[in-house]
Each structure stands twice: as C-alpha cells, then as structure tokens.
Design a protein around this motif. Structure first.
Motif, short mmCIF file in Angstrom:
data_model
loop_
_atom_site.label_atom_id
_atom_site.label_comp_id
_atom_site.label_asym_id
_atom_site.label_seq_id
_atom_site.Cartn_x
_atom_site.Cartn_y
_atom_site.Cartn_z
N PRO A 181 -7.71 15.23 11.85
CA PRO A 181 -7.53 16.32 10.88
C PRO A 181 -7.80 15.87 9.44
CG PRO A 181 -5.40 15.51 11.61
CD PRO A 181 -6.44 14.79 12.42
N PHE A 182 -7.86 14.56 9.21
CA PHE A 182 -8.06 14.04 7.87
C PHE A 182 -9.53 13.89 7.51
CE2 PHE A 182 -4.04 12.08 9.42
CZ PHE A 182 -3.17 12.84 8.66
N LEU A 183 -10.27 13.16 8.34
CA LEU A 183 -11.69 12.92 8.08
C LEU A 183 -12.35 12.50 9.38
CD1 LEU A 183 -13.85 12.73 5.80
CD2 LEU A 183 -13.25 10.31 5.61
N SER A 184 -13.50 13.10 9.65
CA SER A 184 -14.21 12.74 10.90
C SER A 184 -15.44 11.91 10.57
CB SER A 184 -14.59 14.00 11.67
OG SER A 184 -15.44 14.82 10.90
N VAL A 185 -15.93 11.23 11.58
CA VAL A 185 -17.10 10.38 11.47
C VAL A 185 -18.32 11.20 11.85
CG1 VAL A 185 -18.14 8.24 12.31
CG2 VAL A 185 -15.65 8.43 12.15
N CYS B 155 0.81 -1.22 0.00
CA CYS B 155 0.00 0.00 0.00
C CYS B 155 0.85 1.27 0.00
CB CYS B 155 -0.95 0.01 1.20
SG CYS B 155 -0.14 0.25 2.79
N ASP B 156 0.20 2.38 -0.42
CA ASP B 156 0.81 3.70 -0.34
C ASP B 156 0.63 4.27 1.06
OD1 ASP B 156 1.48 3.65 -3.07
OD2 ASP B 156 -0.48 4.45 -3.62
N PHE B 157 -0.53 3.96 1.66
CA PHE B 157 -0.82 4.40 3.02
C PHE B 157 -1.91 3.52 3.63
CE2 PHE B 157 -3.31 7.07 0.16
CZ PHE B 157 -4.59 7.03 0.70
N ILE B 158 -2.08 3.66 4.95
CA ILE B 158 -3.05 2.85 5.69
C ILE B 158 -4.14 3.77 6.23
CG2 ILE B 158 -3.38 1.40 7.73
CD1 ILE B 158 -0.42 0.56 7.43
N ILE B 159 -5.38 3.31 6.12
CA ILE B 159 -6.50 4.01 6.75
C ILE B 159 -6.83 3.26 8.03
CG2 ILE B 159 -8.91 4.70 6.59
CD1 ILE B 159 -8.61 4.82 3.56
N SER B 160 -6.95 4.01 9.12
CA SER B 160 -7.30 3.41 10.41
C SER B 160 -8.25 4.34 11.15
CB SER B 160 -6.04 3.20 11.24
OG SER B 160 -6.37 2.59 12.48
N ASP B 161 -8.93 3.78 12.15
CA ASP B 161 -9.80 4.61 12.98
C ASP B 161 -9.14 4.96 14.30
OD1 ASP B 161 -9.90 2.07 13.98
OD2 ASP B 161 -12.08 1.93 14.05
N SER B 162 -7.84 4.63 14.42
CA SER B 162 -7.07 5.00 15.61
C SER B 162 -5.59 5.06 15.23
CB SER B 162 -7.28 3.98 16.73
OG SER B 162 -6.82 2.71 16.32
N LYS B 163 -4.82 5.70 16.07
CA LYS B 163 -3.38 5.80 15.80
C LYS B 163 -2.74 4.44 16.06
CE LYS B 163 0.64 8.56 16.82
NZ LYS B 163 0.93 9.64 15.93
N ILE B 164 -2.04 3.93 15.07
CA ILE B 164 -1.38 2.63 15.17
C ILE B 164 0.08 2.79 14.76
CG2 ILE B 164 -3.46 1.25 14.78
CD1 ILE B 164 -2.53 0.95 11.84
N PHE C 61 -3.63 7.48 7.53
CA PHE C 61 -4.80 8.35 7.36
C PHE C 61 -5.81 7.90 8.42
CE2 PHE C 61 -8.93 9.44 5.66
CZ PHE C 61 -8.75 10.66 5.02
N ILE C 62 -6.09 8.79 9.36
CA ILE C 62 -6.96 8.42 10.47
C ILE C 62 -8.35 9.01 10.29
CG2 ILE C 62 -7.31 8.56 12.97
CD1 ILE C 62 -4.26 8.67 13.26
N ILE C 63 -9.34 8.14 10.44
CA ILE C 63 -10.74 8.56 10.43
C ILE C 63 -11.25 8.43 11.86
CG2 ILE C 63 -13.06 8.05 9.59
CD1 ILE C 63 -11.77 6.87 7.08
N ALA C 64 -11.51 9.58 12.48
CA ALA C 64 -11.99 9.59 13.86
C ALA C 64 -12.68 10.93 14.13
CB ALA C 64 -10.83 9.38 14.82
N ALA C 65 -13.29 11.03 15.28
CA ALA C 65 -14.04 12.24 15.64
C ALA C 65 -13.17 13.50 15.58
CB ALA C 65 -14.66 12.08 17.02
N ASN C 66 -11.95 13.43 16.07
CA ASN C 66 -11.08 14.61 16.11
C ASN C 66 -9.95 14.56 15.08
OD1 ASN C 66 -12.61 15.50 18.27
ND2 ASN C 66 -11.25 14.59 19.80
#
Length: 128
Positions: free
Chosen positions: A53-57, A30-39, A46-51
């Motif tokens: 900076p990339f994308l919030s739920v 992959c070029d990058f990983i999408i996660s819902d938490s910092k790993i 690329f983090i998807i979470a409430a706070n």
C-alpha cells in the motif's frame, strides 16, 4: 527523515541507497525502516513490494519521495495524536490528585477550626 534499509533484493537496496543517501542512518537511530518484505521491527515499516500500500515496484525517485513524505507525515500526525492523548491523561491525573489534596486539606482545616472552637468554648466556660 531518518531512514534505515533492510531489503532482501540487492537492486532495490542499492537504488534506495542512491536515492536516499542523505537520509540513511542505523536502525537504532531511524524514524522508520524501508524493506521489500514484512520483517519484525519495533520501528514503523515502509514496505516496497508489488502489492504494497506504500509503494510498488518499479518506482521512480519522485514516487519514492512522495510516498515517503506522505508516510512520514502520517507518522508525525500519529505521534502528535499520541502526545496529545498522553498530555490529556496527565492533566486529568494532576487534576484528580489536586482535587484529592484539596479535599484532604479542607478536612484538616475544618478539624483544626473545630478543635480551636472547642478549646475557646472550654476556655470561656472555665472563666465563668
């Protein structure tokens, strides 16, 4: 874009699988990983979470793709900048080596000319 997923939230992961099916690959490819938490990851994250900076739920497919394209472009720009910096460093190193080689070569030529001159002078002196 080649993307890997690593989410704890199954709903988010399934939505991402549905939206991104043609972009999904294994972690090593992959070029990058999408996660819902910092790993911990060697790849960009690329983090998807409430706070985030990339994308919030919650997010829409359009918002997801807009954010991913922006993130990918930023990665590409950073990579291009890194490549340019490495190229400049390599060119500087080559130039430095070239200058050093030229100096050594000129010194050897100067010594050879002096030796030849000395030999010619000696030869002329012996003839007289």
């Amino acid at each position: 874009m080649k993307i890997a997923l690593e989410c704890k939230d199954i709903i988010i992961e399934r939505a991402l699988e549905l939206f991104l099916k043609e972009h999904l690959v294994g972690k090593k490819d992959c070029d990058f990983i999408i996660s819902d938490s910092k790993i911990p990851s060697a790849k960009p994250l690329f983090i998807i979470a409430a706070n985030s900076p990339f994308l919030s739920v919650p997010f829409s497919k359009e918002a997801l793709f807009d954010s991913l394209n922006e993130f990918n472009q930023a990665l590409q720009a950073a990579m291009q900048k890194l490549i340019e910096e490495q190229r400049r460093m390599l060119e500087a190193k080559i130039e430095s080596i070239s200058i050093e080689f030229r100096k050594e070569y000129e010194q050897k030529i100067d010594l050879a000319i002096r030796d030849l001159k000395d030999k010619l002078v000696k030869a002329l002196m012996n003839e007289e």
